[in-house]
Scaffold this motif. Structure first.
Motif, PDB file in Angstrom:
ATOM      1  N   ASN A   1       0.759  -0.700  -0.367  1.00 39.94           N
ATOM      2  CA  ASN A   1       0.333   0.347   0.695  1.00 39.94           C
ATOM      3  C   ASN A   1       1.137   1.419   0.225  1.00 39.94           C
ATOM      4  OD1 ASN A   1      -2.870  -1.041   0.377  1.00 39.94           O
ATOM      5  ND2 ASN A   1      -1.657  -1.758   2.568  1.00 39.94           N
TER       6      ASN A   1
ATOM      7  N   ASP B   1     -10.666  -6.136   4.710  1.00 45.49           N
ATOM      8  CA  ASP B   1     -11.031  -5.523   4.417  1.00 45.49           C
ATOM      9  C   ASP B   1     -11.514  -3.844   6.046  1.00 45.49           C
ATOM     10  OD1 ASP B   1     -13.659  -6.487   6.584  1.00 45.49           O
ATOM     11  OD2 ASP B   1     -14.563  -5.507   4.384  1.00 45.49           O
TER      12      ASP B   1
ATOM     13  N   SER C   1     -10.328   2.074   1.271  1.00 45.34           N
ATOM     14  CA  SER C   1     -10.899   0.409   0.771  1.00 45.34           C
ATOM     15  C   SER C   1     -12.075   0.461   0.434  1.00 45.34           C
ATOM     16  CB  SER C   1      -9.796  -1.061   1.014  1.00 45.34           C
ATOM     17  OG  SER C   1     -10.300  -0.435   3.072  1.00 45.34           O
TER      18      SER C   1
ATOM     19  N   TYR D   1     -11.629  -6.575  -4.380  1.00 45.77           N
ATOM     20  CA  TYR D   1     -11.426  -5.368  -3.334  1.00 45.77           C
ATOM     21  C   TYR D   1     -10.582  -4.135  -4.152  1.00 45.77           C
ATOM     22  CZ  TYR D   1      -6.633  -7.221  -3.022  1.00 45.77           C
ATOM     23  OH  TYR D   1      -5.575  -7.851  -3.351  1.00 45.77           O
TER      24      TYR D   1
ATOM     25  N   LYS E   1      -8.589  -0.436  -3.470  1.00 47.83           N
ATOM     26  CA  LYS E   1      -7.337  -0.198  -2.700  1.00 47.83           C
ATOM     27  C   LYS E   1      -6.964   1.352  -2.132  1.00 47.83           C
ATOM     28  CE  LYS E   1      -5.100  -2.894  -0.280  1.00 47.83           C
ATOM     29  NZ  LYS E   1      -4.527  -3.181   1.119  1.00 47.83           N
TER      30      LYS E   1
END
Lengths: 978, 509
Positions: free
Chosen positions: A173, A211, A668, A688, A690
């Motif tokens: 990230n 999550d 996210s 997902y 993000k």
């Protein structure tokens, strides 16, 4: 007067009861509905009292019921559906058939600050249970998690027993700020360096929160996901359970591709390239040493012992354990020894008060082999440089020394160097959590939890004066480091059942973390005698330093959970965090999340699918979380000491500071579908996305800025998106035979969407990677090697435009489309159980991962490092005459750091195979004291499939450099419960 | 209810306890609280001096790389490839050693600017004249250090200075003179860059001026100093003038140093003690009357080890990465005592068993070795009197009306101190003068970091021819005059830094 009336009343009541109520007994037999065999040790309890009994070896029981006409007996047994029967004096005999529970027992999952029944949350959480962890033949539990849960990458960068694996949840990230998840042990944050202090046998479960809905409530530091580790508690209700576990085995190299020359090849090579001046080959031919075998032990011992006691009653439950773990690393000079103790106690002090503690204490002694840097002295690195005709041992088997000429190689015998320069690390760790839970009103729970995590670690370093490489002078160093982390968490929880259809759960909380560490190091030299090599035996201090660090967090949070008829679930959370790592302006940040889950299966219109569709849920969530993993004081402009000159103490600016620094934010979103078929097959699909904004990055800046070449700033944006699949199925499930399979696959795509100051790209020097908007953060940036010109043996490259050239130029570097962060990863496994036998196998894999094999730059140096051993390829495959078609140029054309050394480091590994046998309980009954016994044999990292040519493909790094390779363990174990 | 109240109170209390969000390190202070007294300014000056201990500067890369890159040494078969890229002329803009030289020089400049900015504020609060004088002295040292750092930057990263007119068109370096202001990251002209150095030296000269009644016998000798003085200012001024081809100034300032008589050449002929000459003693103990400024090392506070690559001694054998070029060894006459001071033949520990004269000039300070076992560690002697003679001699040969006799006198003076029974005069004419000076600079300043710059400013190339056991890849190098790599590439890091508007050098390509 009042008192007298009261006493009379009491007397009357008692009298009345004695007259009306009576005593009676009930007896009977309990058998299993599955096989009609009697059940031993099944608990029978008179509901609402402490009166209870259990069945004997033939399933018989007898219970006396006093002072009542009628009672309810509760029959409970693990793995069977609990049954209740009303009994009275007339019942006398009650035989019961217990029916096995469906596989979907009420499993729980851990969420932030609490636990929930599985299948009742909107968030994305994976759970790994004790049985996967407790018998892992490694120091920490981390190794056991590779390939077990979707979305979480667990990679070891070193085969060193004491070093933890690197965790990453759903991609990377951030560029420079921390990418490791937040680890929570029994409510207290810990770091991965603590993994080796935790006995895997003490762990009850590990929950991976992925999550926003599940992590956002952890707000601070949760951007990279959360791993919640819960230790065992007392669970044995019928008697005190005493479990002894032991494991014995050994380790060896797991993979170990080795392509260096032997003596005969080396001699041929030296003669071919004209490196043979002054060599007596007749003499040298007598020695042929494989340095891989010299440095790596193929019988490194491993042993562990573990004793635990647990018990649970309605007033107190406890789990107490002690363990010893001892493992030699496969490399020379690498050992690990641990003593650990744990006491987890919960006491129901009053109806409204519960207090308890989770406490552990650990002592470790560790030696680590140097790796990751090139050196001619440290064995892991040196083994690839040493020539095969240099023998590390004398004829009598002792270590050859340069002092008497028995070592004939360059510099020093690495084995001699190591035995003369030992470093011993010790770590003392105490981690205690105390909690109190008050229930002042029905449905209102107030809880307070205080954690103290204390670490003391020391290093004791010596260099013996007698070692010729130390020049007759010894060196001694000591370092000491203390850290204490205090955590306080206060929560108030109110469960509001408005009516049977609506239920609401509201929590408010506050959390504070205060961390302080300090340490110092002192090195002296001048020691003259091997027997006196302490720091005080030295004559001059050569280095001294100290360190201080501190940070704190303060947070307030709230969460609301609502469900309607267990059909629709919603949760909302809001949290605000402050970190001391940021200046006043950027210190506070607020995070939020929302999650919704629709339990489709429970809808009335789904009734007719009940036979085949046993579970159907759809969940969505959206939310934010934060990251503040940067050094503690970098927001401050500071002046420090230590800039000394000619015996005068000087001061110097040490950081520029950036008071505008603030939290990195992560938004996210998650969509999950959970399906169950025939109560046997479960399928989970999750998608997902993000988005990281305000990314904390160590931004390169011109040295013109007062010599500071970098500074922390909030810059840029990054996106990760992916999909995860998890499947598990019981293919065959009968009483005696169960065959289950499971598999998970994860795909993650990373993309930088914005860098800083309008810049679209930045090359990170010496990494062969480049940050470019629109590309992944781990993509390589290299000159493309085009092979060798068959006519003259020149090295060839592609220019930026794809034309062939024989000139290496920085300007021809391109983004190569290959990444060191694996987009694909997963695992699969199977388990066969027949009677008491269980055979299980687990595979893990990563795919499309690339790594720069720096070792080959040395091994195929083609003239740069001819004095050291070289790859066989240099002898057999290099260009020798016009017409040779090969990828190694003629001798003397030295390599560049180009794409020829970029290798596919994907791998598939048979992570664990285990065969275990549980002795039949019938047999054990006769011993009267053993209630369960299991023996097993297992192999960890048994086989690896990979194209990578280094010693081991497993790494999370972009570059492969003298790495400590992974080991393979063979162990046999025993587990007995009394 | 009481319970809850108590609980809330407790909770509030705990919040207060943990709300300590202002964390400060225990061993550092905030920038604006650092220089509040003249004593603190003194400590900041010590901080500037300590920046020169960096192994990227005089005790390492800045001294070694320019000479390794030139024709002074040969890599030996079996060497460890240390600085191999530089020796082979395979120098990229991402070269980490060159980047660290660049970074370390701007680090010096940053420390100077930090002191100067803070001193300006501090000075307004001072009333005591003695305090003000002390602060002026510190500022003088900072101005000098800044000039020195800029002079090294322009030396390595810019083309040579031909004339004021040309220099106004050539690229200099990025100039920054303020600590608290974000600089404009753009290269100034070569002219402006040199002008800043001269301005700083002017200021330093004024602030460091010795008192009129200065008496070395009472106030302490100026030679062998580890600190800056009025005469280090002149020494640098003379060097800079020579590089600017401003020969009159070169003569003026080198004369100030030479004629001061505060420094005398250490004789390589006269014995200091026990068969060791003064000149040998200078290299083995780092003490000499001809040292104008050296980077001071102590046994617990030192910089890099200049000699490592020439020995790689492991207490049993030598495996030098680089050995002296044969043509350099052949240059010394048999009476030149520098030869035996600089070189000694050893048989290396390589399998090929090369025997070759190794550079014992950098064998290291014997006192540092016996105190703390620091191998091959010498204090870099950044300014020596002999260089001033060489500067003046070269300037005399290049002024509008060359004065060869004065040049000859300087060369003779130096040779007399170095050569046994030197005749006392050196015949110099327009034809041979520059050859003599070049030769003398090679022999006197060997491996002290001058060669690459000398070749650059003289517009000369060079050619290497293989010698015994020299690494084939690099031994047959032919470098044309004014080849782009005489000017080091601006580090890639600088070109790509945000906000930077830096033009690359030709060697960046």
């Amino acid at each position: 007067m009042k008192k007298k009336v009261f006493l009379l009343f009491v007397f009357l009541c008692v009298a009345l009861q004695t007259i009306c109520a009576q005593n009676f007994t009930v007896r009977g037999t309990v058998i299993s509905g599955e096989d009609n065999e009697p059940l031993l040790g099944l608990g029978i309890l008179q509901e609402g009292t402490h009166n209870g009994t259990s069945t004997d070896i033939d399933g018989n029981y007898f219970i006396e019921i006093r002072n009542t006409d009628e009672a309810t007996l509760v029959f409970s047994y693990m793995g069977f559906v609990t049954q209740r029967f009303k009994v009275n004096a007339a019942t006398k005999k009650l035989d019961v058939v217990m029916n096995p529970e469906a596989v979907e027992v009420d499993e729980v999952v851990v969420v932030a600050y609490g636990v929930r029944k599985k299948g009742t949350i909107a968030g994305s959480v994976s759970t790994v249970k004790a049985e996967k962890i407790e018998s892992v033949p490694t120091v920490g539990f981390d190794q056991a998690l590779q390939g077990l849960t979707s979305g979480m990458t667990v990679i070891s960068n070193s085969g060193e027993p004491s070093k933890p694996a690197v965790f990453q949840i759903r991609g990377m990230n951030s560029i420079n700020s921390g990418t490791s998840p937040l680890f929570i042990l029994d409510g207290v944050p810990i770091t991965s360096s603590d993994f080796n202090a935790i006995n895997p046998g003490d762990i009850e479960s590990i929950n991976v929160l992925k999550d926003a809905s599940s992590t956002s409530i952890y707000g601070a530091r949760a951007a990279n996901g959360v791993v919640v580790i819960t230790t065992k508690r007392g669970t044995s209700t019928d008697k005190v359970d005493i479990t002894f576990r032991t494991q014995q085995g050994y380790s060896e190299l797991a993979h170990g591709t080795w392509n260096l020359m032997n003596t005969e090849e080396r001699i041929r090579f030296e003669q071919e390239v004209g490196f043979d001046k002054g060599q007596d080959y007749d003499l040298l031919r007598k020695t042929d040493v494989n340095w891989l075998d010299v440095v790596f032990n193929d019988r490194a011992r491993l042993q562990s012992y573990d004793l635990s006691v647990n018990y649970a009653s309605d007033k107190i439950n406890y789990f107490v354990s002690g363990g010893y773990f001892d493992q030699e690393g496969i490399a020379q000079g690498s050992t690990f020894e641990r003593y650990n103790m744990r006491a987890n106690v919960d006491v129901r002090a009053a109806d409204w008060l519960k207090v308890g503690t989770n406490s552990m204490i650990t002592y470790e002694e560790v030696q680590q082999a140097d790796d990751g840097e090139y050196s001619l002295s440290t064995p892991i690195s040196a083994c690839r440089f040493m020539l095969p005709y240099w023998n590390p041992y004398r004829e009598d088997g002792s270590i050859a020394s340069s002092s008497d000429g028995s070592w004939t190689g360059t510099t020093h015998n690495p084995l001699e160097w190591m035995s003369n320069n030992p470093v011993v690390n010790k770590k003392y760790k105490a981690l205690t959590v105390l909690y109190a839970e008050i229930t002042p009103l029905e449905n209102l729970t107030l809880s307070s939890r205080f954690g103290v995590d204390y670490t003391h670690s020391t290093a004791d370093m010596k260099s013996y004066p007698s070692f010729v490489g130390n020049g007759g002078i010894g060196v001694a160093g000591r370092s000491s480091y203390n850290a204490v982390n205090l955590t306080i968490t206060n929560t108030a929880n109110y469960l509001w059942k408005i009516n049977p259809s609506h239920s609401l759960n509201i929590m408010l909380g506050q959390e504070g973390v205060d961390y302080r560490s300090e340490g110092f190091q002192l090195i002296t030299r001048g020691q003259k005698n091997d027997a006196f090599t302490s720091i005080s035996a030295g004559t001059i201090p050569t280095a001294w330093s100290n360190s201080h660090s501190s940070h704190s967090f303060l947070s307030f949070f709230s969460r609301g959970e609502y469900n309607y008829k267990e059909l629709y679930y919603a949760d909302f959370s809001l949290r605000t965090d402050a970190s001391s790592r940021f200046g006043k302006d950027g210190r506070w940040a607020t995070f939020w999340s929302m999650g919704f889950m629709w339990n489709v299966r429970k809808e009335s219109f789904m009734k007719n699918t009940a036979k085949w569709l046993t579970n159907a849920q759809v969940a969505v969530s959206l939310g934010t979380s934060g990251n503040s993993s940067i050094p503690d004081y970098d927001h401050l402009a500071l002046v420090g000491s230590g800039a000394n000159y000619m015996g005068s103490a000087g001061i110097v600016p040490i950081s520029e500071g950036n008071e505008n620094l603030g939290w990195e934010q992560l938004l996210s979103g998650n969509l999950a579908i959970h399906l169950g078929f025939f109560n046997r097959v479960n399928l989970d699909v999750e998608l997902y996305k993000k988005i990281t904004t305000n990314m904390l990055m160590l931004v390169p800046q011109s040295y013109v800025n007062n010599g500071f070449g970098t500074r922390w700033d909030n810059v840029g944006e990054m996106e990760n998106s992916g999909v995860e699949l998890a499947l598990n199925a019981d293919v065959i499930r009968t009483k005696d035979f169960v065959w289950s399979v499971n598999a998970n696959v994860s795909y993650n795509k990373n993309e930088i969407t914005e860098l800083y100051n309008g810049l679209n790209e930045y090359e990170i020097s010496n990494t062969s990677t480049k940050l470019v908007v629109g590309h992944s953060v781990g993509e390589f940036y290299l000159n493309r090697y085009a092979g060798v010109n068959p006519a003259n043996g020149d090295a060839l490259w592609y220019t930026k435009d794809g034309e062939i050239t024989n000139v290496y130029s920085e300007a021809d570097k391109v983004m190569i489309g290959k990444d060191y962060i694996a987009p694909w990863q997963g695992g699969f496994g199977t388990s066969l159980a027949w009677k008491g036998f269980t055979l299980s196998a687990h595979f893990s894999w990563v795919a499309d991962r690339w790594m720069f094999n720096n070792d080959r730059f040395f091994e195929e140096s083609n003239g740069l490092y001819t004095a050291y051993n070289q790859s066989k390829r240099l002898l057999y495959d290099r260009w020798k005459q016009p017409g040779d078609v090969t990828d190694i140029p003629r001798y003397g054309v030295t390599p560049q750091m180009d794409s020829r050394f970029l290798e596919d480091a994907s791998f598939l590994r048979l992570k664990n195979v285990m065969l275990s046998y549980s002795l039949p309980e019938q047999l054990l009954k006769r011993t009267k004291f053993v209630s369960r016994a299991k023996v097993y044999v297992q192999a960890q990292n048994l086989y690896t499939w990979t194209k990578f040519t280094g010693l081991d493909p497993e790494s999370s790094s972009n570059v492969y450099k003298a790495q400590y390779p992974m080991s393979r363990q063979f162990t046999c174990g025993l587990e007995i419960t009394f | 209810m009481k319970q809850i109240k108590k609980y809330i109170l407790l909770l509030a209390m705990l919040c207060c306890v943990t709300s300590c969000l202002d964390k400060y390190p225990e061993d550092a202070v905030l920038e604006h609280e650092a220089i509040t007294s003249v004593d603190a300014a003194d400590q900041a000056v010590i901080g500037i001096y300590s920046a020169f201990l960096s192994p990227a500067l005089y005790s390492g890369y800045l001294t070694l790389l320019p000479d390794i890159q030139s024709d002074f040494v040969y890599a030996v078969n079996g060497y460890s490839n240390v600085y191999g890229n530089v020796w082979r002329w395979d120098i990229l803009a991402t070269n980490s050693e060159i980047e660290s030289v660049y970074g370390a020089l701007y680090d010096v400049i940053g420390r100077c600017n930090f002191l100067l900015d803070n001193a300006a504020t501090l000075k307004t609060k001072l009333t005591d004249d003695n305090e003000i004088d002390r602060l002026d002295q510190y500022c003088g040292e900072a101005y000098f250090a800044r000039a020195l750092a800029y002079s090294e930057l322009v030396k390595m990263f810019c083309k040579s200075y031909e004339s004021d007119e040309e220099a106004k068109e050539e690229l200099g370096v990025v100039l920054t003179t303020r600590y608290y202001e974000k600089p404009l990251i753009k290269r100034a002209s070569l002219y402006d860059s040199y002008q800043l150095i001269i301005d700083d030296l002017e200021r330093a000269g004024e602030l460091l001026a010795l008192s009129e009644d200065y008496d070395p016998s009472l106030d302490g000798a100026l030679y062998n100093s580890t600190y800056f003085s009025e005469y280090t200012v002149y020494a640098l001024r003379a060097r800079v003038a020579l590089y600017m081809k401003d020969y009159d100034s070169a003569i003026e300032y080198s004369s100030k140093v030479i004629d001061s008589d505060y420094f005398t050449l250490s004789s390589a002929v006269a014995e200091y003690s026990g068969g060791v000459s003064y000149y040998q003693y200078m290299w083995s103990s780092d003490n000499s009357t001809e040292v104008i400024w050296k980077v001071g090392f102590t046994s617990t506070n030192y910089g890099g080890a200049l000699g490592t690559v020439f020995f790689n001694y492991d207490y049993s054998s030598f495996k030098p990465d680089y050995v002296p070029a044969k043509w350099v060894l052949d240059l010394y006459s048999s009476y030149d005592m520098r030869y035996s001071t600089f070189f000694q033949e050893y048989t290396t520990g390589y399998t090929h068993g090369l025997s070759w004269p190794l550079l014992i000039k950098y064998w290291g300070n014997t006192d540092l070795y016996s105190a703390a076992q620091l191998l091959n560690t010498s204090m870099p002697k950044v300014f020596r009197l002999s260089e001033q003679y060489l500067i003046r001699a070269e300037a005399y040969c290049n002024i509008a009306s060359p004065n060869y006799s004065k040049a000859s006198k300087d060369i003779s003076k130096l040779r007399t101190a170095r050569i046994y029974n030197y005749g006392g005069s050196t015949a110099m004419t327009a034809d041979n003068a520059m050859d003599i000076i070049e030769e003398e600079r090679v022999k006197e300043l060997y491996m002290e970091g001058f060669r690459l710059t000398d070749l650059k400013r003289w517009h000369k190339g060079f050619e290497r021819t293989p010698q015994s056991q020299s690494l084939s890849n690099g031994s047959s190098l032919k470098v044309e005059a004014d080849a782009p790599l005489f000017v080091w590439p601006i580090p890639q890091h600088e070109l790509e830094s945000p906000g930077a508007d830096i033009e690359p050098n030709e060697s960046n390509k």
